[in-house]
Scaffold this motif. Structure first.
Motif, PDB file in Angstrom:
ATOM      1  N   SER A 267       0.830  -1.206   0.000  1.00 32.23           N
ATOM      2  CA  SER A 267       0.000   0.000   0.000  1.00 32.23           C
ATOM      3  C   SER A 267       0.868   1.263   0.000  1.00 32.23           C
ATOM      4  CB  SER A 267      -0.991   0.000   1.161  1.00 32.23           C
ATOM      5  OG  SER A 267      -0.316  -0.090   2.376  1.00 32.23           O
ATOM      6  N   LEU A 268       2.002   1.181   0.683  1.00 29.53           N
ATOM      7  CA  LEU A 268       2.935   2.315   0.650  1.00 29.53           C
ATOM      8  C   LEU A 268       3.490   2.523  -0.755  1.00 29.53           C
ATOM      9  CD1 LEU A 268       5.144   1.996   3.830  1.00 29.53           C
ATOM     10  CD2 LEU A 268       4.111   4.101   2.974  1.00 29.53           C
ATOM     11  N   LEU A 269       3.826   1.413  -1.398  1.00 35.97           N
ATOM     12  CA  LEU A 269       4.377   1.495  -2.750  1.00 35.97           C
ATOM     13  C   LEU A 269       3.365   2.135  -3.692  1.00 35.97           C
ATOM     14  CD1 LEU A 269       6.120  -2.000  -3.089  1.00 35.97           C
ATOM     15  CD2 LEU A 269       7.247   0.226  -2.967  1.00 35.97           C
ATOM     16  N   GLU A 270       2.105   1.708  -3.548  1.00 38.72           N
ATOM     17  CA  GLU A 270       1.059   2.262  -4.414  1.00 38.72           C
ATOM     18  C   GLU A 270       0.958   3.767  -4.266  1.00 38.72           C
ATOM     19  OE1 GLU A 270      -2.395   0.016  -3.363  1.00 38.72           O
ATOM     20  OE2 GLU A 270      -1.852  -1.654  -4.719  1.00 38.72           O
ATOM     21  N   LYS A 271       1.053   4.203  -3.019  1.00 40.52           N
ATOM     22  CA  LYS A 271       0.978   5.634  -2.744  1.00 40.52           C
ATOM     23  C   LYS A 271       2.071   6.406  -3.491  1.00 40.52           C
ATOM     24  CE  LYS A 271       1.261   7.985   1.334  1.00 40.52           C
ATOM     25  NZ  LYS A 271       1.435   7.874   2.800  1.00 40.52           N
ATOM     26  N   HIS A 272       3.216   5.751  -3.653  1.00 41.07           N
ATOM     27  CA  HIS A 272       4.338   6.405  -4.315  1.00 41.07           C
ATOM     28  C   HIS A 272       4.484   5.991  -5.776  1.00 41.07           C
ATOM     29  CE1 HIS A 272       6.076   8.357  -0.732  1.00 41.07           C
ATOM     30  NE2 HIS A 272       5.418   7.410  -0.114  1.00 41.07           N
ATOM     31  N   HIS A 273       3.448   5.330  -6.279  1.00 40.33           N
ATOM     32  CA  HIS A 273       3.428   4.879  -7.681  1.00 40.33           C
ATOM     33  C   HIS A 273       4.639   4.021  -8.029  1.00 40.33           C
ATOM     34  CE1 HIS A 273       0.080   7.607  -8.005  1.00 40.33           C
ATOM     35  NE2 HIS A 273       0.854   8.575  -7.540  1.00 40.33           N
ATOM     36  N   ILE A 274       4.979   3.133  -7.102  1.00 41.03           N
ATOM     37  CA  ILE A 274       6.061   2.186  -7.363  1.00 41.03           C
ATOM     38  C   ILE A 274       5.428   0.802  -7.405  1.00 41.03           C
ATOM     39  CG2 ILE A 274       8.224   1.218  -6.472  1.00 41.03           C
ATOM     40  CD1 ILE A 274       8.620   3.837  -4.887  1.00 41.03           C
ATOM     41  N   SER A 275       5.772   0.018  -8.427  1.00 34.81           N
ATOM     42  CA  SER A 275       5.178  -1.318  -8.486  1.00 34.81           C
ATOM     43  C   SER A 275       6.137  -2.319  -7.836  1.00 34.81           C
ATOM     44  CB  SER A 275       4.890  -1.713  -9.937  1.00 34.81           C
ATOM     45  OG  SER A 275       6.009  -2.372 -10.481  1.00 34.81           O
ATOM     46  N   PRO A 276       5.597  -3.438  -7.293  1.00 40.22           N
ATOM     47  CA  PRO A 276       6.474  -4.439  -6.667  1.00 40.22           C
ATOM     48  C   PRO A 276       7.595  -4.902  -7.593  1.00 40.22           C
ATOM     49  CG  PRO A 276       4.196  -4.949  -6.202  1.00 40.22           C
ATOM     50  CD  PRO A 276       4.174  -3.803  -7.169  1.00 40.22           C
ATOM     51  N   SER A 277       7.354  -4.867  -8.909  1.00 42.74           N
ATOM     52  CA  SER A 277       8.404  -5.340  -9.823  1.00 42.74           C
ATOM     53  C   SER A 277       9.585  -4.374  -9.872  1.00 42.74           C
ATOM     54  CB  SER A 277       7.832  -5.526 -11.226  1.00 42.74           C
ATOM     55  OG  SER A 277       7.377  -4.283 -11.709  1.00 42.74           O
ATOM     56  N   GLN A 278       9.423  -3.194  -9.265  1.00 42.73           N
ATOM     57  CA  GLN A 278      10.554  -2.268  -9.181  1.00 42.73           C
ATOM     58  C   GLN A 278      11.345  -2.448  -7.893  1.00 42.73           C
ATOM     59  OE1 GLN A 278       7.824   1.220 -10.215  1.00 42.73           O
ATOM     60  NE2 GLN A 278       9.843   2.011 -10.776  1.00 42.73           N
ATOM     61  N   VAL A 279      10.859  -3.337  -7.033  1.00 41.95           N
ATOM     62  CA  VAL A 279      11.494  -3.469  -5.718  1.00 41.95           C
ATOM     63  C   VAL A 279      12.344  -4.737  -5.644  1.00 41.95           C
ATOM     64  CG1 VAL A 279      11.056  -3.762  -3.238  1.00 41.95           C
ATOM     65  CG2 VAL A 279       9.695  -2.134  -4.573  1.00 41.95           C
ATOM     66  N   VAL A 280      13.581  -4.563  -5.179  1.00 40.30           N
ATOM     67  CA  VAL A 280      14.492  -5.692  -4.992  1.00 40.30           C
ATOM     68  C   VAL A 280      14.823  -5.788  -3.507  1.00 40.30           C
ATOM     69  CG1 VAL A 280      16.697  -6.722  -5.650  1.00 40.30           C
ATOM     70  CG2 VAL A 280      15.514  -5.193  -7.267  1.00 40.30           C
ATOM     71  N   PHE A 281      14.515  -6.945  -2.907  1.00 44.22           N
ATOM     72  CA  PHE A 281      14.916  -7.158  -1.509  1.00 44.22           C
ATOM     73  C   PHE A 281      16.353  -7.647  -1.483  1.00 44.22           C
ATOM     74  CE2 PHE A 281      10.231  -8.144  -0.590  1.00 44.22           C
ATOM     75  CZ  PHE A 281      10.005  -6.904  -0.024  1.00 44.22           C
ATOM     76  N   GLU A 282      17.200  -6.905  -0.767  1.00 48.78           N
ATOM     77  CA  GLU A 282      18.595  -7.341  -0.599  1.00 48.78           C
ATOM     78  C   GLU A 282      18.695  -8.129   0.683  1.00 48.78           C
ATOM     79  OE1 GLU A 282      21.751  -4.481  -0.687  1.00 48.78           O
ATOM     80  OE2 GLU A 282      20.962  -3.522  -2.496  1.00 48.78           O
ATOM     81  N   MET A 283      19.186  -9.340   0.573  1.00 50.48           N
ATOM     82  CA  MET A 283      19.304 -10.180   1.765  1.00 50.48           C
ATOM     83  C   MET A 283      20.778 -10.405   2.068  1.00 50.48           C
ATOM     84  SD  MET A 283      16.015 -11.769   1.682  1.00 50.48           S
ATOM     85  CE  MET A 283      16.223 -13.479   2.024  1.00 50.48           C
ATOM     86  N   ASN A 284      21.123 -10.349   3.321  1.00 53.16           N
ATOM     87  CA  ASN A 284      22.483 -10.733   3.695  1.00 53.16           C
ATOM     88  C   ASN A 284      22.441 -11.727   4.833  1.00 53.16           C
ATOM     89  OD1 ASN A 284      22.725  -9.517   6.325  1.00 53.16           O
ATOM     90  ND2 ASN A 284      22.739  -7.544   5.269  1.00 53.16           N
ATOM     91  N   GLU A 285      23.601 -12.293   5.110  1.00 51.57           N
ATOM     92  CA  GLU A 285      23.669 -13.358   6.117  1.00 51.57           C
ATOM     93  C   GLU A 285      24.373 -12.911   7.374  1.00 51.57           C
ATOM     94  OE1 GLU A 285      24.435 -17.459   4.399  1.00 51.57           O
ATOM     95  OE2 GLU A 285      25.168 -16.150   2.827  1.00 51.57           O
ATOM     96  N   ARG A 286      24.344 -11.595   7.614  1.00 50.66           N
ATOM     97  CA  ARG A 286      24.982 -11.111   8.838  1.00 50.66           C
ATOM     98  C   ARG A 286      24.485 -11.858  10.055  1.00 50.66           C
ATOM     99  NH1 ARG A 286      27.849  -6.193   8.202  1.00 50.66           N
ATOM    100  NH2 ARG A 286      27.542  -5.621   6.049  1.00 50.66           N
TER     101      ARG A 286
END
Ligand code: G
Ligand code: MN
Length: 402
Positions: A267-286
């Motif tokens: 819902s936050l993304l929608e508010k900012h007109h960003i689609s999930p396909s523009q979002v990359v989750f960066e994962m680390n193993e810290r």
């Protein structure tokens, strides 16, 4: 640490929050002394100065509504204050207690230092014991006093409490200020996307975002911090182009949490007109991944909504190839320890080209991190690395980028 899944444990913990918790706390102010000195600590101190110190100590602790029954007493050259602290419905009473004590002691220590300029350094210590029903006797008082004296010896014991106070304030005031670092498309030129990085005003308690996240994990509040950081990262992302990506750091363990749902994120993304396909989750193993199967299941769900995955810090000490195997990332971010001086180190170049080969076989694109030199950039470009990130091509900054 997670609640609500294990029967009994959850109920016990929940019950506890509804019951009053009482602690007998002893706070001591003592002067640094040497075991081999013939001086008796506190000897020669004028009685009025001793009274002022005691009064000031009591005044500091009277400020808290949780404290009652305050007493002060000099024993030899050491001042002891005792009080009963009662908490009602507080989920982490000991953390709260140590935060309050640390806070008051900081001011008190400063006061004592000013009071007696010539004197050796004053040090404060605190110790506490749980006393059911708020009842205590000599033995409990002695135990708390012993812990307080022990605290004096080990510097930094109360630092935790100070940090907790600062941490909680940051959450309450939402004082995180995300910065964004551009990721450059080496083939086409231009900005491929931005990595959101958590920043906060400098303070004496936390050295940087990783220190903050580690602490949040220690006190069991990492979910709240992570959620806030993500929310502010999206809020602060003012002008993402329709073809640009937003890289967001997510601790892998967050995905192990059954309560982690990107619903709010959407819902936050929608508010900012960003689609999930523009979002990359960066994962680390810290923090080591405990259960890949849970994360994989969560990832399937996010992927179906269009989110992409990057493995962060590849090549750093704590990162393993297992997450590449298990998580099938869309991007591999190469740690700056491998990128630094890559133009002068064949081994580093071999490692990067091997990762690139792996990447091309599994459909993951490489992002080189921490590029600071023109020579490094040129080498990576010659190797055909598609994306570049580092101080050379852009420092982290708030939007709009200068
Ligand atoms: O672990 P992760 O890759 O998310 O860490 C990114 C961190 O590296 C950020 O804190 C960012 O400020 C820092 N950083 C980004 N580019 C550079 C760089 O070129 N050199 C150095 N030393 N640090 C960088
Ligand atoms: Mn990162």
């Amino acid at each position: 640490m997670r609640l609500g899944t294990i029967d009994g444990q959850a109920t016990k913990r929940e019950m506890r929050t509804f019951m009053k918790q009482h602690y007998l706390a002893v706070i001591t102010l003592t002067r640094e002394t040497s075991l081999y000195s013939s001086d008796i600590n506190g000897a020669g101190m004028p009685p009025e100065a001793m009274n002022r110190l005691a009064e000031r100590g009591l005044a500091e602790f009277f400020g808290y509504k949780e404290a009652s029954g305050l007493k002060s007493r000099w024993l030899g050259g050491d001042l002891f204050l005792s009080a009963l602290f009662s908490f009602d419905g507080e989920t982490q009473p000991e953390m709260e207690l140590s935060a309050q004590i640390a806070d008051a002691m900081g001011r008190w220590e400063a006061f004592a230092g000013l009071e007696e300029q010539k004197a050796p350094r004053w040090k404060a210590g605190a110790g506490w014991v749980l006393c059911p029903g708020g009842k205590y006797n000599r033995d409990l008082t002695y135990e708390a006093a012993k812990r307080a004296m022990h605290q004096v010896q080990i510097d930094g014991g109360l630092e935790q409490g100070r940090r907790f106070r600062v941490f909680r304030q940051m959450l309450a005031e939402r004082s995180l200020f995300p910065h964004y670092q551009p990721i450059i498309d080496m083939g086409r030129g231009g900005v491929f996307g931005f990595e959101a990085l958590t920043r906060f005003p400098p303070n004496n308690s936390f050295q940087g975002p990783y220190d903050l996240f580690r602490f949040a994990d220690e006190v069991g509040d990492v979910y709240r911090l992570d959620r806030l950081a993500r929310e502010l990262a999206i809020n602060g992302c003012m002008s993402l182009g329709p073809d640009q990506k937003l890289f967001i750091n997510v601790m892998a363990q967050i995905m192990e949490d059954p309560d982690f749902s990107p619903g709010r994120t959407i819902s936050l993304l929608e508010k900012h007109h960003i689609s999930p396909s523009q979002v990359v989750f960066e994962m680390n193993e810290r923090s080591a991944i405990r259960d890949y199967s849970v994360i994989k299941k969560a990832l399937r769900h996010y992927r179906s909504q269009g989110y992409q995955i990057a493995i962060d810090d590849m090549g750093a000490g704590y990162s393993s190839l297992q997450s590449v195997v298990e998580l099938r990332p869309d991007y591999l971010k190469i740690d700056r320890s491998i990128i630094q001086n890559i133009h002068r180190d064949e081994v580093k170049a071999h490692i990067v080209s091997t990762l690139q080969e792996i990447g091309s076989k599994i459909g993951a694109a490489l992002i080189a991190e921490g590029i600071e030199l023109e020579e490094e950039l040129a080498e990576l470009k010659a190797m055909g690395i598609p994306y570049a990130q580092g101080y050379l091509t852009g420092r982290p900054a708030p939007f709009p980028l200068s």
